[in-house]
Design an enzyme around this catalytic site. Structure first.
Site, PDB file in Angstrom:
ATOM      1  N   ASP A 116     102.652  38.848  51.841  1.00 44.73           N
ATOM      2  CA  ASP A 116     102.283  37.723  52.701  1.00 44.73           C
ATOM      3  C   ASP A 116     101.842  36.557  51.800  1.00 44.73           C
ATOM      4  O   ASP A 116     101.098  36.772  50.831  1.00 44.73           O
ATOM      5  CB  ASP A 116     101.120  38.211  53.595  1.00 44.73           C
ATOM      6  N   ASP A 152     105.357  31.073  50.186  1.00 45.89           N
ATOM      7  CA  ASP A 152     104.758  30.008  50.990  1.00 45.89           C
ATOM      8  C   ASP A 152     104.690  28.715  50.183  1.00 45.89           C
ATOM      9  O   ASP A 152     103.789  28.512  49.384  1.00 45.89           O
ATOM     10  CB  ASP A 152     103.361  30.422  51.447  1.00 45.89           C
ATOM     11  N   HIS A 166     101.479  33.049  62.409  1.00 44.46           N
ATOM     12  CA  HIS A 166     100.358  33.369  61.524  1.00 44.46           C
ATOM     13  C   HIS A 166      99.058  33.079  62.275  1.00 44.46           C
ATOM     14  O   HIS A 166      99.056  32.398  63.297  1.00 44.46           O
ATOM     15  CB  HIS A 166     100.427  32.515  60.253  1.00 44.46           C
ATOM     16  N   GLY A 178      96.919  35.165  63.824  1.00 49.81           N
ATOM     17  CA  GLY A 178      96.893  35.829  65.129  1.00 49.81           C
ATOM     18  C   GLY A 178      95.491  36.089  65.679  1.00 49.81           C
ATOM     19  O   GLY A 178      95.296  36.068  66.896  1.00 49.81           O
ATOM     20  N   THR A 226      91.850  38.526  60.040  1.00 49.97           N
ATOM     21  CA  THR A 226      90.418  38.320  60.275  1.00 49.97           C
ATOM     22  C   THR A 226      89.832  39.289  61.307  1.00 49.97           C
ATOM     23  O   THR A 226      88.727  39.803  61.113  1.00 49.97           O
ATOM     24  CB  THR A 226      90.198  36.856  60.732  1.00 49.97           C
TER      25      THR A 226
HETATM   26  P1  13P Z   1      94.161  35.647  60.763  1.00 51.50           P
HETATM   27  O1  13P Z   1      93.227  36.056  59.661  1.00 51.50           O
HETATM   28  O2  13P Z   1      93.713  34.386  61.424  1.00 51.50           O
HETATM   29  O3  13P Z   1      94.427  36.760  61.712  1.00 51.50           O
HETATM   30  O4  13P Z   1      95.544  35.255  60.072  1.00 51.50           O
HETATM   31  C1  13P Z   1      96.270  36.228  59.404  1.00 51.50           C
HETATM   32  C2  13P Z   1      97.478  35.661  58.767  1.00 51.50           C
HETATM   33  O5  13P Z   1      98.136  34.790  59.292  1.00 51.50           O
HETATM   34  C3  13P Z   1      97.863  36.204  57.461  1.00 51.50           C
HETATM   35  O6  13P Z   1      98.984  35.563  56.950  1.00 51.50           O
END
Ligand code: 13P
Length: 277
Positions: free
Chosen positions: A81, A103, A202, A204, A227
């Site tokens: 990621d 990215d 992203h 979420g 998160t």
């Molecule tokens: P969150 O931490 O807001 O769930 O985002 C996760 C994310 O998009 C990782 O690429």
């Protein structure tokens, strides 16, 4: 079993659900994720972002992710990621990751395009799938400007790069939202109509059920969640430490695994990926 990102997303796209891509920083997170996927019969994406390498080094996490994925009774993809450079993506490819995200979304369009074309060419030669981001998904409390994905640019970007999945910026942010976001579903639908490849959401954590459901209809096939897992694990550790008679390390590891499991199950159900494996 290990599967490719493309294979997972093709099925999600066809059947109108999304696959949760959960950022795992520990063995407890990974064990919770695999147990959730097996119990709910859901496909799963295990992922790690480059900014997480200080706590969870790529070379140490790779065997953990791959070992867990190989032994799983459901299809699991192992994904890098937010790779921040070509070099990092190549390291992940060499370690056996089945897909990578480069990215370059903070760069001007032409530079993002060029970098994505380059990783796409390299990854394809290695049989690895690619996710890229257009527009820019910032971080809660840090990035205030909304840099939404432009529809026409998305068409050009997808056709020139040959990527397998496109991450969109539609009002979503990474991290802990202070107020529930209102995603721009109209823009999502326009992008979905214009480009025929699986889309990625992203940030979420903290998204409303209503927006998640609209995302499933709007072509989102992969939803990243980080998160929410760490927040729930922290909450449950605090509770455990405050209430256990003799707090100890091993039961605490189980608390983290259970918190990860619960959050991941919840999201899999919301994303309707349960019973799809
Ligand atoms: P969150 O931490 O807001 O769930 O985002 C996760 C994310 O998009 C990782 O690429």
């Amino acid at each position: 079993m290990i599967v490719s990102l493309r294979e997972l997303l093709t099925d999600a796209d066809r059947r109108g659900y999304a696959i949760g891509a959960f950022n795992c920083l520990s063995q407890e997170n990974v064990m919770g994720a695999i147990r959730a996927a097996e119990d709910l019969r859901s496909p799963l994406i295990l992922q790690l972002a480059e900014v997480q390498f200080p706590e969870a080094p790529l070379a140490m996490m790779a065997p953990l992710f791959l070992g867990a994925a190989e032994r799983a009774k459901v299809p699991v993809c192992v994904h890098l990621d937010h790779g921040l450079s070509l070099e990092t993506c190549i390291k992940a490819i060499r370690l056996g990751f089945t897909s990578v995200m480069l990215d370059a979304s903070a760069l001007p369009y032409e530079e993002n395009l060029k970098a994505t074309m380059e990783i796409s060419r390299i990854a394809k030669a290695a049989g690895v799938d690619v996710e890229a981001e257009l527009g820019h998904v910032g971080d809660c409390g840090v990035d205030t400007a909304d840099v939404f994905t432009e529809v026409e640019q998305a068409v050009d970007f997808v056709s020139q790069t040959g990527i397998d999945a496109l991450a969109v910026a539609i009002g979503n942010l990474h991290g802990h939202y202070i107020a529930t976001p209102q995603l721009n579903i109209k823009r999502l639908n326009e992008i979905h109509e214009a480009v025929s490849l699986p889309l990625v959401l992203h940030g979420g954590s903290g998204t409303s059920v209503e927006d998640f459901k609209a995302c499933l209809k709007g072509g989102i096939c992969k939803i990243n969640v980080a998160t929410a897992i760490q927040l729930e694990a922290t909450k449950q550790i605090q509770h455990y430490l405050a209430t256990a008679e003799k707090p100890a390390y091993i039961p605490m590891k189980r608390v983290i695994e259970k918190a990860s499991y619960e959050v991941i199950c919840q999201h899999m159900e919301l994303f309707e990926s349960n019973n799809k494996a």
